[in-house]
Design an enzyme around this catalytic site. Structure first.
Site, short mmCIF file in Angstrom:
data_model
loop_
_atom_site.label_atom_id
_atom_site.label_comp_id
_atom_site.label_asym_id
_atom_site.label_seq_id
_atom_site.Cartn_x
_atom_site.Cartn_y
_atom_site.Cartn_z
N SER A 205 0.84 -1.19 0.00
CA SER A 205 0.00 0.00 0.00
C SER A 205 0.87 1.24 0.00
O SER A 205 1.99 1.23 0.56
CB SER A 205 -0.86 -0.02 1.27
OG SER A 205 -1.41 1.24 1.52
N TYR B 279 -1.91 -0.70 11.08
CA TYR B 279 -2.16 -1.36 9.79
C TYR B 279 -1.02 -1.04 8.82
O TYR B 279 -0.44 -1.93 8.19
CB TYR B 279 -3.51 -0.89 9.20
CG TYR B 279 -3.59 -1.03 7.71
CD1 TYR B 279 -3.84 -2.26 7.11
CD2 TYR B 279 -3.38 0.07 6.87
CE1 TYR B 279 -3.87 -2.39 5.73
CE2 TYR B 279 -3.41 -0.04 5.50
CZ TYR B 279 -3.65 -1.27 4.93
OH TYR B 279 -3.67 -1.40 3.57
N LYS C 163 2.17 -3.42 6.94
CA LYS C 163 2.54 -3.47 5.51
C LYS C 163 4.03 -3.19 5.33
O LYS C 163 4.72 -3.86 4.55
CB LYS C 163 1.72 -2.46 4.70
CG LYS C 163 0.24 -2.81 4.59
CD LYS C 163 0.00 -3.97 3.65
CE LYS C 163 -1.44 -4.42 3.60
NZ LYS C 163 -1.68 -5.66 2.90
C1 UD1 Z 1 -6.72 4.25 3.89
C2 UD1 Z 1 -5.36 3.92 4.40
C3 UD1 Z 1 -4.65 3.13 3.35
C4 UD1 Z 1 -5.43 1.90 3.00
C5 UD1 Z 1 -6.80 2.30 2.51
C6 UD1 Z 1 -7.67 1.09 2.22
C7 UD1 Z 1 -3.83 5.37 5.68
C8 UD1 Z 1 -3.37 6.75 5.91
N1 UD1 Z 1 -4.71 5.20 4.70
O1 UD1 Z 1 -6.51 5.13 2.77
O2 UD1 Z 1 -3.39 2.75 3.82
O3 UD1 Z 1 -4.78 1.14 2.02
O4 UD1 Z 1 -7.42 3.10 3.52
O5 UD1 Z 1 -8.18 0.51 3.36
O6 UD1 Z 1 -3.41 4.48 6.35
N2 UD1 Z 1 -13.06 10.38 3.83
C9 UD1 Z 1 -14.07 11.23 4.20
N3 UD1 Z 1 -15.22 10.68 4.67
C10 UD1 Z 1 -15.42 9.34 4.78
C11 UD1 Z 1 -14.36 8.47 4.39
C12 UD1 Z 1 -13.18 9.03 3.91
O7 UD1 Z 1 -13.94 12.45 4.12
O8 UD1 Z 1 -16.50 8.91 5.24
C13 UD1 Z 1 -11.82 10.97 3.28
C14 UD1 Z 1 -10.60 10.64 4.13
O9 UD1 Z 1 -10.42 11.58 5.15
C15 UD1 Z 1 -9.50 10.68 3.07
C16 UD1 Z 1 -10.21 10.25 1.77
O10 UD1 Z 1 -11.59 10.41 2.02
O11 UD1 Z 1 -9.07 11.98 2.91
C17 UD1 Z 1 -9.93 8.82 1.40
O12 UD1 Z 1 -10.17 8.01 2.54
P1 UD1 Z 1 -10.15 6.42 2.48
O13 UD1 Z 1 -11.00 5.94 1.38
O14 UD1 Z 1 -10.42 5.91 3.86
O15 UD1 Z 1 -8.64 6.08 2.06
P2 UD1 Z 1 -7.25 6.53 2.71
O16 UD1 Z 1 -7.40 7.07 4.07
O17 UD1 Z 1 -6.55 7.35 1.70
#
Ligand code: UD1
Length: 350
Positions: free
Chosen positions: A127, A152, A156
């Site tokens: 990742s 997590y 990795k």
């Molecule tokens: C996270 C993990 C990544 C992992 C991936 C898949 C970290 C920092 N990130 O990625 O390692 O491979 O999940 O499980 O460890 N968001 C919202 N509202 C929501 C959900 C998400 O605003 O309800 C935003 C988050 O703040 C982020 C973006 O959307 O800025 C993407 O979030 P997400 O899909 O959870 O992925 P990552 O955090 O990038």
């Protein structure tokens, strides 16, 4: 002549099932091992419907060394694609031991059984989290790893280091570390897709569940990041493109040795607000949302430079954001309750 088999651990999950489909469609024999802790047996049934083949499936856990040894002695396996792991950032903070046991110890077991069976080709599902908070974007592989922000992510990184040490110790190993950016989308059939158990934490499942009415509104974490509009920017990649990257990495492994690292991303970043606006434009559904404070561990922005995979694997992401959203929404709207919606209802959707 009997074909050699590729073992896919975690092959009933989101990325695993799409990779299984791609490998089968490329004429490969696969064996899926999955403990179904965060996936469904139904995904295997759907794979069988899509490929018109019987998919060999074993329900079991990579923490079970005896089971792994038995699998390698019963099947003619020549490569492994290793997805089986826990992946919730939030849960990993609460239950770190589960994450180290499943992810790190599970990989250790797998490598021991592979070595005993003299199987040395391994593709590992890593990742972009291993880069931590990157000093610059786009992220190139030679930027070096950073400090992941949660257990997590640390599992990795530990696994990457473990596998690198292993390959250094014995030149027969050929290992690919595939660093994914943010996988979304689904197969165009709408038959397989992402089916999180419980409340989703990733953005796309949250968006589609708001759209289908399972979640009342989207929470946007943070509005004051130093980005284009104050919300976090990520490199979203279609899961079918990602699956294709695994096929190409497997082909490359068989002609090389040591460890190879490849970023799999599109090279384009979208903010959370841009994702909401694009989702609305593509589906015609309004997404109610409200801002909340930043989520612990989130970084402001990250997107890939995936040119190394282009040069060395002949791989590039082909599907754009509209396609990712169309396919994510087709999966969700055909399967409002995920795999529990079986059989696939064929109602009209936008
Ligand atoms: C996270 C993990 C990544 C992992 C991936 C898949 C970290 C920092 N990130 O990625 O390692 O491979 O999940 O499980 O460890 N968001 C919202 N509202 C929501 C959900 C998400 O605003 O309800 C935003 C988050 O703040 C982020 C973006 O959307 O800025 C993407 O979030 P997400 O899909 O959870 O992925 P990552 O955090 O990038």
């Amino acid at each position: 002549m009997l074909r050699k088999t590729t073992l896919i651990t975690g092959g009933a999950g989101f990325i695993g099932s799409h990779t299984a489909l791609t490998l089968i469609n490329a004429g490969q024999q696969v064996l899926v091992l999955d403990n179904l802790s965060n996936s469904c047996r139904e995904s295997i049934t759907r794979l069988e419907q899509l490929t018109h083949t019987r998919v060999e499936f074993i329900e079991g856990d990579v923490r079970n060394q005896k089971l792994l040894d038995d699998i390698f002695s019963h099947f003619d396996i020549d490569a492994v694609v290793h997805f089986a792991s826990l992946k919730s950032v939030e849960q990993s903070v609460r239950n770190p031991l589960d994450y180290y046991a499943n992810n790190v110890a599970g990989t250790l077991n797998l490598c021991r059984s592979m070595a005993r069976a003299k199987v040395f080709n391994l593709v590992f599902s890593s990742s972009a989290t291993v880069y931590g908070d990157p000093a610059r974007t786009p992220i190139l592989e030679d930027l070096g790893t950073g400090k992941p922000t949660n257990p997590y992510g640390r599992t990795k990184l530990m696994i990457e280091e473990l596998l690198t040490d292993l390959a250094t110790s014995d030149p027969r190993w050929s290992i690919a570390l595939l660093r994914y950016f943010n996988p979304i989308g689904a197969h165009e059939s709408g038959m397989i897709g992402e089916d999180p158990t419980g409340k989703p934490s990733n953005l796309l499942p949250c968006l589609t569940q708001v759209a289908i009415g399972r979640i009342p509104e989207l929470t946007v974490y943070g509005s004051d990041y130093p980005t284009v509009d104050g919300t976090c920017v990520r490199d979203y990649i279609h899961v079918v493109d990602l699956a294709d990257g695994h096929l190409k990495a497997l082909q490359a492994l068989r002609d090389s040795s040591g460890v190879n690292v490849w970023n799999l991303g599109t090279g384009v970043g979208y903010s959370v607000l841009q994702m909401i606006r694009n989702f609305e434009a593509v589906t015609g559904i309004t997404i109610p949302f409200q801002f909340a404070p930043r989520r612990a561990g989130d970084i402001a922005q990250c997107w890939a430079d995936a040119s190394k995979a282009g040069r060395e694997l002949g791989w590039a992401a082909e599907r754009d954001l509209e396609r990712m959203i169309v396919d994510s929404w087709r999966w969700q709207s055909h399967n409002p309750l995920g795999y529990r919606s079986s059989p696939v209802p064929q109602f009209a959707h936008k």
